[in-house]
Design a protein around this motif. Structure first.
Motif, PDB file in Angstrom:
ATOM      1  N   LEU A 472      46.051  83.458  13.293  1.00 57.00           N
ATOM      2  CA  LEU A 472      45.764  82.068  13.654  1.00 57.00           C
ATOM      3  C   LEU A 472      44.290  81.931  14.021  1.00 57.00           C
ATOM      4  O   LEU A 472      43.621  80.997  13.603  1.00 57.00           O
ATOM      5  CB  LEU A 472      46.657  81.628  14.813  1.00 57.00           C
ATOM      6  N   LEU A 473      43.792  82.865  14.856  1.00 55.33           N
ATOM      7  CA  LEU A 473      42.370  82.948  15.210  1.00 55.33           C
ATOM      8  C   LEU A 473      41.977  84.423  15.190  1.00 55.33           C
ATOM      9  O   LEU A 473      42.811  85.303  15.497  1.00 55.33           O
ATOM     10  CB  LEU A 473      42.120  82.369  16.608  1.00 55.33           C
ATOM     11  N   ASN A 474      40.708  84.697  14.877  1.00 62.11           N
ATOM     12  CA  ASN A 474      40.216  86.056  15.056  1.00 62.11           C
ATOM     13  C   ASN A 474      39.451  86.127  16.376  1.00 62.11           C
ATOM     14  O   ASN A 474      39.342  85.134  17.100  1.00 62.11           O
ATOM     15  CB  ASN A 474      39.358  86.494  13.868  1.00 62.11           C
ATOM     16  N   THR A 475      38.913  87.284  16.717  1.00 67.83           N
ATOM     17  CA  THR A 475      38.274  87.467  18.032  1.00 67.83           C
ATOM     18  C   THR A 475      37.105  86.506  18.215  1.00 67.83           C
ATOM     19  O   THR A 475      36.942  85.887  19.273  1.00 67.83           O
ATOM     20  CB  THR A 475      37.786  88.922  18.185  1.00 67.83           C
ATOM     21  N   GLU A 476      36.300  86.359  17.163  1.00 70.24           N
ATOM     22  CA  GLU A 476      35.122  85.476  17.263  1.00 70.24           C
ATOM     23  C   GLU A 476      35.540  84.030  17.511  1.00 70.24           C
ATOM     24  O   GLU A 476      35.008  83.342  18.380  1.00 70.24           O
ATOM     25  CB  GLU A 476      34.317  85.583  15.976  1.00 70.24           C
ATOM     26  N   ARG A 478      38.355  83.141  18.808  1.00 68.60           N
ATOM     27  CA  ARG A 478      39.025  83.090  20.122  1.00 68.60           C
ATOM     28  C   ARG A 478      37.986  82.924  21.234  1.00 68.60           C
ATOM     29  O   ARG A 478      38.220  82.216  22.218  1.00 68.60           O
ATOM     30  CB  ARG A 478      39.847  84.364  20.307  1.00 68.60           C
ATOM     31  N   ILE A 479      36.839  83.585  21.075  1.00 71.37           N
ATOM     32  CA  ILE A 479      35.755  83.433  22.063  1.00 71.37           C
ATOM     33  C   ILE A 479      35.268  81.991  22.060  1.00 71.37           C
ATOM     34  O   ILE A 479      35.072  81.372  23.111  1.00 71.37           O
ATOM     35  CB  ILE A 479      34.608  84.423  21.756  1.00 71.37           C
ATOM     36  N   LEU A 480      35.076  81.419  20.854  1.00 74.22           N
ATOM     37  CA  LEU A 480      34.645  80.013  20.759  1.00 74.22           C
ATOM     38  C   LEU A 480      35.700  79.084  21.340  1.00 74.22           C
ATOM     39  O   LEU A 480      35.381  78.054  21.939  1.00 74.22           O
ATOM     40  CB  LEU A 480      34.366  79.654  19.298  1.00 74.22           C
ATOM     41  N   ALA A 481      36.995  79.438  21.179  1.00 75.03           N
ATOM     42  CA  ALA A 481      38.072  78.628  21.745  1.00 75.03           C
ATOM     43  C   ALA A 481      38.006  78.640  23.271  1.00 75.03           C
ATOM     44  O   ALA A 481      38.197  77.607  23.934  1.00 75.03           O
ATOM     45  CB  ALA A 481      39.425  79.147  21.253  1.00 75.03           C
ATOM     46  N   LEU A 482      37.734  79.842  23.853  1.00 77.42           N
ATOM     47  CA  LEU A 482      37.602  79.916  25.314  1.00 77.42           C
ATOM     48  C   LEU A 482      36.429  79.071  25.800  1.00 77.42           C
ATOM     49  O   LEU A 482      36.518  78.399  26.832  1.00 77.42           O
ATOM     50  CB  LEU A 482      37.420  81.382  25.731  1.00 77.42           C
ATOM     51  N   ILE A 483      35.318  79.094  25.044  1.00 77.16           N
ATOM     52  CA  ILE A 483      34.160  78.266  25.419  1.00 77.16           C
ATOM     53  C   ILE A 483      34.549  76.793  25.384  1.00 77.16           C
ATOM     54  O   ILE A 483      34.192  76.021  26.274  1.00 77.16           O
ATOM     55  CB  ILE A 483      32.971  78.550  24.475  1.00 77.16           C
ATOM     56  N   ARG A 484      35.327  76.388  24.341  1.00 75.72           N
ATOM     57  CA  ARG A 484      35.769  74.978  24.280  1.00 75.72           C
ATOM     58  C   ARG A 484      36.636  74.613  25.477  1.00 75.72           C
ATOM     59  O   ARG A 484      36.601  73.488  25.982  1.00 75.72           O
ATOM     60  CB  ARG A 484      36.551  74.737  22.973  1.00 75.72           C
TER      61      ARG A 484
END
Length: 532
Positions: A472-476, A478-484
């Motif tokens: 669904l998401l990769n690590t990169e 997922r990091i951008l998702a946490l920032i959002r």
């Protein structure tokens, strides 16, 4: 005493008729708004027929294919002229290849009718004259002669001179007799043809009689529109304003419901409303008629609309200009009043200035409050989703710990080292972490379904994110998702994702380098991704 009562009765009827017309206007305007819906239904029917046509390309299905060609052409005949011509030609070509005289005659006759309706009078008459009428069935024969009636009457009106027009009308009259000679009992066409004969002679009462009689028979929606259109034209010409408008409106409503683009009713109604001084409504309807003519693709219809459109558009512009002039006069009057009041405003200027400053502060605060409100609503939505989800996940995890605890107790009591190894092998931290990430990704993408597309729009076209099957998401991402979600601390991210702080920093830099935007602009747009 009788005279005032009679006058009152006439006024009452006029009021009722006016109210009916206003109701019909509302219905017409409502149907215009639904036009796309009716057109979509039309397109769906056409697509369905074309899809069926694809299954009939095998040998031995020629007759079924011919029938479909003709049906599609009939559907297009009042909708899109070029498409109707295309499918009629296909039907005629196939009829010739099948060597089927009745099909050839039938299809040529209907093709001739299409050409009449778009003003190709010479071509229409040539086509109709080529038809072998001996091969037509009785009802087709009746319709064939009715097509010739209309062709010659329309040609006479088009030429409109003292030499050729009378000749064409005589020919039309002769074909009226042919229609009546070959009429099929209990069909509407003979009545419409009689009405057309009396309309051409301008015997309006007789014409209206036959059209009204035809309207009482079981007829198609398109025939209803034709009859209302003719009755509307007769009534308006006879100065029966209210009933004339009613017929034209009803005709236009039916045309919209049937996706008929080659109709005249709306154009005639617009012309009449323009002559009556109802410029705004006339302009709205002539624009619709203009769009219909362009969609249908008939040069004749375009020219007919173009003939009246400039006059209505000019009147509309003049009306708008007068409104502007009136507004300017009001402005001058208001300006004079403002000058008078200005003296008093000077006395309270300081107070108003202070109030304005306060008002601007309040407005700014309200704007900021609204933004904060939106952010709080989004944060609440995110918290509700994640708290609910991870509360459930925590409960499941506690149940797993309980199960492991029970299993270990049993092993200890049984003093079974082999069983202990089995229990420990079932504990898989990597699998649990992967499941945690999958759950996080799933909840996040429900909140931000367009997130991946939005991020792809921020990066270079050739550097878009490509996920592995099942991801669904990769690590990169997922990091951008946490920032959002507002998590920007590298240490917090590293703990949440189980990677080093340097890895977090590397991934953030890598993501930013994929974009041509500046760092600040990239992360600003990332944080602006909307939730559902």
């Amino acid at each position: 005493m009788k005279r005032p009562l009679k006058l009152l009765f006439v006024l009452l009827l006029s009021t009722i008729s006016y109210a009916q017309n206003m109701g019909l206007y509302k219905e017409l305007d409502s149907q215009i708004l639904k036009e796309k819906h009716y057109d979509q239904l039309k397109e769906f029917r056409l697509d369905s027929l074309k899809f069926t046509l694809l299954d009939l390309r095998t040998k031995g299905k020629e007759w079924d294919r011919y029938l479909l060609y003709e049906e599609i052409a009939n559907e297009y005949s009042t909708y899109v002229f070029d498409s109707a011509m295309h499918y009629y030609r296909k039907a005629i070509d196939l009829a010739y290849r099948m060597n089927h005289p009745r099909a050839i005659a039938q299809c040529q006759s209907r093709f001739g009718h299409l050409l009449v309706s778009v003003g190709y009078y010479k071509e229409a008459i040539d086509t109709l004259n080529k038809v072998n009428i001996l091969k037509l069935q009785k009802e087709d024969l009746q319709d064939h002669f009715s097509y010739k009636v209309r062709a010659y009457y329309d040609l006479a009106d088009y030429v409109n001179d003292g030499y050729y027009s009378p000749v064409y009308r005589v020919q039309a009259e002769a074909y009226v007799d042919s229609v009546l000679k070959h009429q099929v009992p209990n069909t509407v066409q003979p009545l419409i043809t009689k009405g057309l004969r009396f309309l051409a002679r301008w015997q309006p009462d007789s014409a209206a009689h036959y059209y009204a009689k035809a309207g009482k028979m079981p007829i198609t929606l398109h025939e209803q529109a034709v009859i209302h259109s003719c009755l509307g034209y007769i009534d308006i010409t006879e100065n029966k304003i209210i009933s004339g408008k009613e017929h034209l409106i009803r005709s236009a409503i039916v045309d919209i419901k049937t996706s008929t683009k080659e109709a005249m009713s709306l154009m005639v109604l617009a012309r009449f409303l323009f002559e009556q001084g109802e410029v705004d409504r006339a302009y709205k309807y002539i624009l619709k008629a203009k769009d219909d003519a362009a969609f249908f693709g008939s040069m004749q219809r375009k020219l007919q609309v173009a003939e009246i459109f400039p006059a209505i558009e000019g009147a509309k512009l003049l009306l708008e200009e007068r409104k502007k002039e009136k507004a300017v006069r009001y402005i001058w009057v208001v300006s004079a009043l403002v000058l008078v009041v200005f003296v008093f405003l000077l006395l309270v200027y300081r107070q108003l200035f202070n109030l304005r400053k306060i008002w601007m502060i309040i407005k700014q605060n309200n704007h900021e409050l609204k933004l904060l409100n939106n952010q709080l609503n989004e944060a609440n939505k995110i918290k509700e989703r994640y708290i609910g989800h991870f509360f459930n996940t925590g409960s499941l995890f506690i149940h797993k710990l309980h199960d492991i605890s029970v299993a270990l107790n049993k092993v200890l009591v049984a003093n079974n080292p082999q069983k202990l190894k089995t229990v420990l092998r079932n504990i898989n931290p990597k699998k649990e972490r992967d499941q945690l990430f999958h759950d996080f990704d799933e909840v996040f993408l429900k909140l931000f379904p367009t997130f991946i597309n939005e991020v792809d729009n921020l990066v270079e076209p050739d550097r878009k994110y490509v996920l592995k099957p099942g991801q669904l998401l990769n690590t990169e991402l997922r990091i951008l998702a946490l920032i959002r979600l507002g998590v920007e601390d590298n240490e917090t991210m590293s703990q949440a994702l189980g990677v080093s702080i340097n890895t977090i920093y590397t991934y953030k830099t890598k993501a930013k380098n994929k974009s041509a935007l500046s760092t600040d602009e990239f992360f600003k747009r990332l944080k602006g991704v909307k939730s559902v």
